[in-house]
Scaffold this motif. Structure first.
Motif, PDB file in Angstrom:
ATOM      1  N   PHE A  62       1.068  -1.161   0.012  1.00 17.66           N
ATOM      2  CA  PHE A  62      -0.123  -0.102   0.105  1.00 17.66           C
ATOM      3  C   PHE A  62       0.680   1.141   0.064  1.00 17.66           C
ATOM      4  CE2 PHE A  62      -1.794  -3.399   2.643  1.00 17.66           C
ATOM      5  CZ  PHE A  62      -2.835  -3.652   1.829  1.00 17.66           C
ATOM      6  N   PRO A  63       1.383   1.794  -1.244  1.00 18.52           N
ATOM      7  CA  PRO A  63       2.190   2.878  -1.173  1.00 18.52           C
ATOM      8  C   PRO A  63       1.450   4.187  -0.545  1.00 18.52           C
ATOM      9  CG  PRO A  63       1.935   2.081  -3.338  1.00 18.52           C
ATOM     10  CD  PRO A  63       1.270   1.118  -2.476  1.00 18.52           C
ATOM     11  N   LYS A  64       2.193   4.790   0.174  1.00 15.05           N
ATOM     12  CA  LYS A  64       1.801   6.122   0.701  1.00 15.05           C
ATOM     13  C   LYS A  64       2.779   7.040   0.892  1.00 15.05           C
ATOM     14  CE  LYS A  64      -1.067   3.833   4.412  1.00 15.05           C
ATOM     15  NZ  LYS A  64      -0.841   3.607   6.116  1.00 15.05           N
ATOM     16  N   ASN A  65       3.888   6.971  -0.012  1.00 11.63           N
ATOM     17  CA  ASN A  65       4.879   7.970  -0.242  1.00 11.63           C
ATOM     18  C   ASN A  65       5.321   8.190   1.235  1.00 11.63           C
ATOM     19  OD1 ASN A  65       6.765   9.320  -1.101  1.00 11.63           O
ATOM     20  ND2 ASN A  65       5.363  11.041  -1.686  1.00 11.63           N
ATOM     21  N   PRO A  66       5.867   7.532   2.099  1.00 10.30           N
ATOM     22  CA  PRO A  66       6.391   7.774   3.356  1.00 10.30           C
ATOM     23  C   PRO A  66       7.332   8.991   3.288  1.00 10.30           C
ATOM     24  CG  PRO A  66       7.527   6.013   2.883  1.00 10.30           C
ATOM     25  CD  PRO A  66       6.460   5.915   1.753  1.00 10.30           C
ATOM     26  N   THR A  67       7.420   9.914   4.401  1.00  9.00           N
ATOM     27  CA  THR A  67       8.254  10.660   4.232  1.00  9.00           C
ATOM     28  C   THR A  67       9.442  10.372   5.507  1.00  9.00           C
ATOM     29  OG1 THR A  67       7.420  12.327   6.183  1.00  9.00           O
ATOM     30  CG2 THR A  67       6.553  12.629   3.712  1.00  9.00           C
ATOM     31  N   ALA A  68      10.604  10.774   4.881  1.00  3.67           N
ATOM     32  CA  ALA A  68      11.720  10.511   5.979  1.00  3.67           C
ATOM     33  C   ALA A  68      11.715  11.527   7.140  1.00  3.67           C
ATOM     34  CB  ALA A  68      13.104  10.816   5.092  1.00  3.67           C
ATOM     35  N   GLU A  69      11.235  12.392   6.830  1.00  7.37           N
ATOM     36  CA  GLU A  69      11.086  13.605   7.985  1.00  7.37           C
ATOM     37  C   GLU A  69      10.280  12.864   8.987  1.00  7.37           C
ATOM     38  OE1 GLU A  69      12.462  17.539   8.972  1.00  7.37           O
ATOM     39  OE2 GLU A  69      12.946  16.328   7.204  1.00  7.37           O
ATOM     40  N   GLU A  70       9.041  12.304   8.974  1.00 11.06           N
ATOM     41  CA  GLU A  70       8.047  11.720   9.863  1.00 11.06           C
ATOM     42  C   GLU A  70       8.841  10.742  10.541  1.00 11.06           C
ATOM     43  OE1 GLU A  70       4.481  10.356   7.878  1.00 11.06           O
ATOM     44  OE2 GLU A  70       4.211  12.239   7.153  1.00 11.06           O
ATOM     45  N   ALA A  71       9.521   9.719   9.866  1.00 10.60           N
ATOM     46  CA  ALA A  71      10.095   8.716  10.365  1.00 10.60           C
ATOM     47  C   ALA A  71      11.255   9.016  11.080  1.00 10.60           C
ATOM     48  CB  ALA A  71      10.402   7.531   9.343  1.00 10.60           C
ATOM     49  N   GLY A  72      11.949   9.861  10.629  1.00  9.28           N
ATOM     50  CA  GLY A  72      13.251  10.497  11.426  1.00  9.28           C
ATOM     51  C   GLY A  72      12.840  11.136  12.607  1.00  9.28           C
ATOM     52  N   LYS A  73      11.754  11.793  12.833  1.00 13.99           N
ATOM     53  CA  LYS A  73      11.300  12.458  14.033  1.00 13.99           C
ATOM     54  C   LYS A  73      11.152  11.414  15.181  1.00 13.99           C
ATOM     55  CE  LYS A  73       9.865  16.991  12.231  1.00 13.99           C
ATOM     56  NZ  LYS A  73       8.741  17.691  11.829  1.00 13.99           N
ATOM     57  N   LYS A  74      10.379  10.385  14.515  1.00 11.22           N
ATOM     58  CA  LYS A  74       9.830   9.372  15.723  1.00 11.22           C
ATOM     59  C   LYS A  74      11.044   8.686  16.091  1.00 11.22           C
ATOM     60  CE  LYS A  74       5.597   8.361  13.622  1.00 11.22           C
ATOM     61  NZ  LYS A  74       4.610   7.486  12.888  1.00 11.22           N
ATOM     62  N   ILE A  75      12.036   8.242  15.199  1.00 12.96           N
ATOM     63  CA  ILE A  75      13.063   7.520  15.581  1.00 12.96           C
ATOM     64  C   ILE A  75      14.199   8.392  16.487  1.00 12.96           C
ATOM     65  CG2 ILE A  75      15.345   6.661  14.843  1.00 12.96           C
ATOM     66  CD1 ILE A  75      13.766   5.694  12.276  1.00 12.96           C
ATOM     67  N   PHE A  76      14.390   9.545  15.965  1.00 10.99           N
ATOM     68  CA  PHE A  76      15.041  10.746  16.728  1.00 10.99           C
ATOM     69  C   PHE A  76      14.765  10.663  18.333  1.00 10.99           C
ATOM     70  CE2 PHE A  76      16.292  14.714  18.337  1.00 10.99           C
ATOM     71  CZ  PHE A  76      17.426  14.542  18.551  1.00 10.99           C
ATOM     72  N   ALA A  77      13.119  10.504  18.449  1.00 11.28           N
ATOM     73  CA  ALA A  77      12.540  10.965  19.886  1.00 11.28           C
ATOM     74  C   ALA A  77      13.027   9.849  20.528  1.00 11.28           C
ATOM     75  CB  ALA A  77      11.005  10.990  19.792  1.00 11.28           C
ATOM     76  N   ALA A  78      13.139   8.498  20.094  1.00 15.20           N
ATOM     77  CA  ALA A  78      13.692   7.438  20.880  1.00 15.20           C
ATOM     78  C   ALA A  78      15.087   7.598  21.376  1.00 15.20           C
ATOM     79  CB  ALA A  78      13.566   6.035  20.018  1.00 15.20           C
ATOM     80  N   PHE A  79      15.919   8.215  20.654  1.00 20.93           N
ATOM     81  CA  PHE A  79      17.353   8.472  20.997  1.00 20.93           C
ATOM     82  C   PHE A  79      17.326   9.460  21.782  1.00 20.93           C
ATOM     83  CE2 PHE A  79      18.466   6.274  17.022  1.00 20.93           C
ATOM     84  CZ  PHE A  79      19.607   5.931  17.336  1.00 20.93           C
ATOM     85  N   GLN A  80      16.433  10.424  22.084  1.00 22.57           N
ATOM     86  CA  GLN A  80      16.265  11.732  22.885  1.00 22.57           C
ATOM     87  C   GLN A  80      15.933  10.990  24.361  1.00 22.57           C
ATOM     88  OE1 GLN A  80      13.632  14.361  20.855  1.00 22.57           O
ATOM     89  NE2 GLN A  80      15.086  15.915  21.362  1.00 22.57           N
ATOM     90  N   HIS A  81      15.106  10.094  24.380  1.00 21.39           N
ATOM     91  CA  HIS A  81      14.563   9.450  25.490  1.00 21.39           C
ATOM     92  C   HIS A  81      15.533   8.324  25.683  1.00 21.39           C
ATOM     93  CE1 HIS A  81      10.875  11.231  23.995  1.00 21.39           C
ATOM     94  NE2 HIS A  81      11.280  12.066  24.712  1.00 21.39           N
ATOM     95  N   SER A  82      16.532   7.813  25.139  1.00 18.48           N
ATOM     96  CA  SER A  82      17.295   6.705  25.356  1.00 18.48           C
ATOM     97  C   SER A  82      16.364   5.515  25.485  1.00 18.48           C
ATOM     98  CB  SER A  82      18.284   6.900  26.483  1.00 18.48           C
ATOM     99  OG  SER A  82      19.192   8.068  26.150  1.00 18.48           O
ATOM    100  N   ALA A  83      15.421   5.193  24.842  1.00 19.44           N
ATOM    101  CA  ALA A  83      14.306   4.334  25.322  1.00 19.44           C
ATOM    102  C   ALA A  83      14.228   3.241  23.773  1.00 19.44           C
ATOM    103  CB  ALA A  83      13.039   4.911  25.332  1.00 19.44           C
ATOM    104  N   PHE A  84      14.742   1.980  24.043  1.00 24.00           N
ATOM    105  CA  PHE A  84      14.607   1.018  23.137  1.00 24.00           C
ATOM    106  C   PHE A  84      13.322   0.679  22.825  1.00 24.00           C
ATOM    107  CE2 PHE A  84      14.340  -3.270  21.673  1.00 24.00           C
ATOM    108  CZ  PHE A  84      14.728  -3.118  20.177  1.00 24.00           C
ATOM    109  N   MET A  85      12.337   0.557  23.638  1.00 24.78           N
ATOM    110  CA  MET A  85      10.940   0.195  23.618  1.00 24.78           C
ATOM    111  C   MET A  85      10.101   1.412  22.628  1.00 24.78           C
ATOM    112  SD  MET A  85      10.669  -2.685  24.835  1.00 24.78           S
ATOM    113  CE  MET A  85       9.003  -2.845  24.863  1.00 24.78           C
ATOM    114  N   GLU A  86      10.676   2.391  22.792  1.00 26.70           N
ATOM    115  CA  GLU A  86      10.216   3.371  21.880  1.00 26.70           C
ATOM    116  C   GLU A  86      10.617   3.311  20.459  1.00 26.70           C
ATOM    117  OE1 GLU A  86      10.013   8.333  21.723  1.00 26.70           O
ATOM    118  OE2 GLU A  86      10.530   7.247  23.740  1.00 26.70           O
TER     119      GLU A  86
END
Length: 156
Positions: free
Chosen positions: A22-46
Motif C-alpha cells: 500500500f504505497p503512501k509515499n512515506p516521508t523521511a522527516e516523519e520517520a526521522g522524528k519518531k526515531i530521533f525521539a527514541a534516541f532523545q529518551h534513550s528508550a529502546f521500547m520507543e
C-alpha cells in the motif's frame, strides 16, 4: 531453497528488502522524528515500536509469495525462529549508538532534530547538541507505506 530462506532473513535485518503493498509515499522527516525521539529518551521500547513486527514481515513475504514459491511456509518458519535474535541485534545496535553518542559528548536529552533524508536504504538523521551538528544513520525499509527502523548503522 536455503538461499530463499536466507533472503527472507535479510528482510528482518532490513538491509535491502523493502516492499509495500500500500504505497503512501512515506516521508523521511516523519520517520526521522519518531526515531530521533527514541534516541532523545534513550528508550529502546520507543525505538522498537518502529521495528517491523513478525506479522509485518509475514505480510511482506505474502505480498512477494511468487519469490518464495512453494517454499513460503518454510521461509516463514525460518524467519520465525530467527526473529527474536534479529530484534536483539537491533536493540544492541541502538544501545551501542546511545553509548557511542555519550562517548562523543552527546547529551541525547538536549539534542534537537534538524532533518532526515533517505539514502541507499538508510535514513540519515541530522541533529544538533549545543550548536554542534551530528548524524545518526539507521537502516530502514518501507512496509505498508511506512518507513520502519532496523539496525543503527552509525552515530557520527
Amino acid at each position: 531453497m536455503k538461499t530463499k530462506i536466507a533472503l527472507g532473513a535479510i528482510a528482518m535485518s532490513i538491509a535491502s528488502f523493502s516492499a509495500s503493498a500500500f504505497p503512501k509515499n512515506p516521508t523521511a522527516e516523519e520517520a526521522g522524528k519518531k526515531i530521533f525521539a527514541a534516541f532523545q529518551h534513550s528508550a529502546f521500547m520507543e525505538y522498537n515500536s518502529m521495528v517491523p513486527t513478525l506479522t509485518d514481515l509475514y505480510q511482506v513475504m505474502e505480498a512477494n509469495a511468487s519469490f518464495y514459491g512453494a517454499n513460503l511456509s518454510e521461509a516463514k518458519a525460518e524467519l520465525s525462529k530467527q526473529y527474536a535474535n534479529d530484534v536483539k541485534k537491533i536493540e544492541t545496535s541502538f544501545l551501542s549508538a546511545i553509548e557511542q553518542g555519550k562517548l562523543n559528548h552527546i547529551s541525547w536529552a538536549k539534542a534537537k532534530f534538524v532533518s532526515a533524508e533517505r539514502s541507499h536504504g538508510n535514513l540519515v538523521i541530522e541533529f544538533t547538541v549545543d550548536g554542534t551538528s551530528h548524524k545518526v544513520q539507521v537502516a530502514v525499509a518501507e512496509i505498508e507505506g511506512e518507513l520502519r527502523a532496523g539496525n543503527v548503522i552509525a552515530c557520527l
